[in-house]
Design a protein around this motif. Structure first.
Motif, short mmCIF file in Angstrom:
data_model
loop_
_atom_site.label_atom_id
_atom_site.label_comp_id
_atom_site.label_asym_id
_atom_site.label_seq_id
_atom_site.Cartn_x
_atom_site.Cartn_y
_atom_site.Cartn_z
N MET A 44 38.45 -25.85 10.56
CA MET A 44 38.36 -27.23 10.08
C MET A 44 38.77 -28.27 11.11
SD MET A 44 37.03 -27.16 7.14
CE MET A 44 37.29 -28.82 6.65
N TYR A 45 39.71 -27.94 11.97
CA TYR A 45 40.27 -28.95 12.87
C TYR A 45 39.95 -28.74 14.35
CZ TYR A 45 42.88 -30.43 8.81
OH TYR A 45 43.22 -30.88 7.56
N VAL A 46 39.71 -27.53 14.78
CA VAL A 46 39.49 -27.27 16.20
C VAL A 46 38.00 -27.13 16.54
CG1 VAL A 46 40.03 -25.73 18.13
CG2 VAL A 46 41.78 -26.24 16.42
N VAL A 47 37.28 -26.37 15.74
CA VAL A 47 35.86 -26.10 16.04
C VAL A 47 35.01 -27.36 16.16
CG1 VAL A 47 33.77 -25.00 15.15
CG2 VAL A 47 35.90 -23.72 15.21
N PRO A 48 35.16 -28.36 15.26
CA PRO A 48 34.32 -29.55 15.44
C PRO A 48 34.50 -30.24 16.79
CG PRO A 48 35.27 -29.54 13.25
CD PRO A 48 35.92 -28.42 14.01
N LEU A 49 35.70 -30.19 17.36
CA LEU A 49 35.92 -30.79 18.67
C LEU A 49 35.34 -29.93 19.80
CD1 LEU A 49 39.52 -32.24 18.43
CD2 LEU A 49 37.40 -33.50 18.78
N LEU A 50 35.16 -28.65 19.55
CA LEU A 50 34.60 -27.77 20.57
C LEU A 50 33.08 -27.92 20.69
CD1 LEU A 50 36.64 -24.50 19.93
CD2 LEU A 50 36.99 -26.19 21.74
N LEU A 51 32.43 -28.37 19.62
CA LEU A 51 30.97 -28.47 19.62
C LEU A 51 30.42 -29.38 20.72
CD1 LEU A 51 30.30 -28.49 15.78
CD2 LEU A 51 30.02 -26.58 17.36
N PRO A 52 30.91 -30.61 20.87
CA PRO A 52 30.36 -31.47 21.93
C PRO A 52 31.07 -31.34 23.28
CG PRO A 52 31.78 -32.77 20.55
CD PRO A 52 31.74 -31.38 19.95
N PHE A 69 30.10 -39.13 16.01
CA PHE A 69 30.10 -38.70 14.61
C PHE A 69 31.21 -37.69 14.36
CE2 PHE A 69 25.60 -39.94 15.19
CZ PHE A 69 25.58 -40.96 14.25
N VAL A 70 31.48 -36.85 15.34
CA VAL A 70 32.56 -35.86 15.22
C VAL A 70 33.91 -36.56 15.21
CG1 VAL A 70 33.67 -33.89 16.33
CG2 VAL A 70 31.19 -34.04 16.27
N MET A 102 38.49 -42.07 22.49
CA MET A 102 37.28 -41.25 22.61
C MET A 102 36.06 -41.99 22.10
SD MET A 102 36.58 -37.47 21.10
CE MET A 102 34.93 -36.79 21.08
N PHE A 103 36.21 -42.70 20.98
CA PHE A 103 35.08 -43.43 20.42
C PHE A 103 34.60 -44.51 21.38
CE2 PHE A 103 33.00 -46.63 17.83
CZ PHE A 103 32.15 -45.86 17.05
N ALA A 104 35.53 -45.28 21.91
CA ALA A 104 35.16 -46.35 22.84
C ALA A 104 34.54 -45.77 24.11
CB ALA A 104 36.38 -47.20 23.19
N GLY A 105 35.15 -44.74 24.66
CA GLY A 105 34.63 -44.13 25.87
C GLY A 105 33.24 -43.54 25.68
N CYS A 106 33.06 -42.81 24.60
CA CYS A 106 31.75 -42.19 24.33
C CYS A 106 30.68 -43.25 24.08
CB CYS A 106 31.84 -41.25 23.13
SG CYS A 106 32.65 -39.69 23.48
N SER A 107 31.01 -44.26 23.31
CA SER A 107 30.02 -45.29 22.98
C SER A 107 29.55 -46.04 24.22
CB SER A 107 30.60 -46.29 21.99
OG SER A 107 30.93 -45.68 20.79
N VAL A 108 30.50 -46.52 24.98
CA VAL A 108 30.14 -47.34 26.14
C VAL A 108 29.49 -46.48 27.21
CG1 VAL A 108 31.03 -48.88 27.92
CG2 VAL A 108 31.93 -49.02 25.60
#
Length: 140
Positions: A44-52, A69-70, A102-108
């Motif tokens: 629930m907490y680690v795998v979603p971060l491993l996907l991208p 989205f993650v 992370m959101f700001a870095g990824c978006s920009v």
């Protein structure tokens, strides 16, 4: 790659790795026993971060775009814990800060790198003109 694009790439990468480490520390070491199995917490907490993670490490703009989205899952988790569990507010605040980075870095980065590579979206009026020409060309 331009310097400002590189900055946002590293912001996204560092925030992503730090969020991954923080989530592992929080849920496996710092948090009191919640009654969930380690496998459940990992899924629930680690795998979603491993996907991208691979695409973020490689600097792929498309992966950065959908990694947002993650990260929203973790932002929601941090906000919920900050509101509902007073004993873990500090942990949640750290998670929220890392999510924002992370959101700001990824978006920009996704936007700037996509523009550098020429992967931008066409303006609506250009698309409409192309459609009109294609439609009128088929009628004749």
């Amino acid at each position: 790659m331009a310097n400002d694009t590189r900055f946002y790439r590293y912001l996204a990468l560092c925030s992503h790795v730090a969020l991954l480490i923080w989530v592992c520390l929080w849920h496996f070491l710092l948090s009191p026993d919640t009654g969930y199995s380690a496998l459940f917490v990992f899924l629930m907490y680690v795998v979603p971060l491993l996907l991208p993670l691979k695409g973020v490490i490689q600097g792929k703009p498309y992966t950065h775009a959908w990694a947002n989205f993650v990260v929203l899952y973790y932002l929601l988790h941090g906000c919920t814990i900050a509101y509902a569990v007073p004993a873990e507010r500090v942990y949640a605040a750290i998670e929220i800060l890392l999510c924002c980075g992370m959101f700001a870095g990824c978006s920009v980065f996704a936007r700037k790198r996509g523009q550098e590579l020429g992967h931008g979206l066409k303006k609506l009026k250009v698309v409409m003109e192309e459609e009109r020409q294609r439609f009128e060309g088929n009628k004749r």
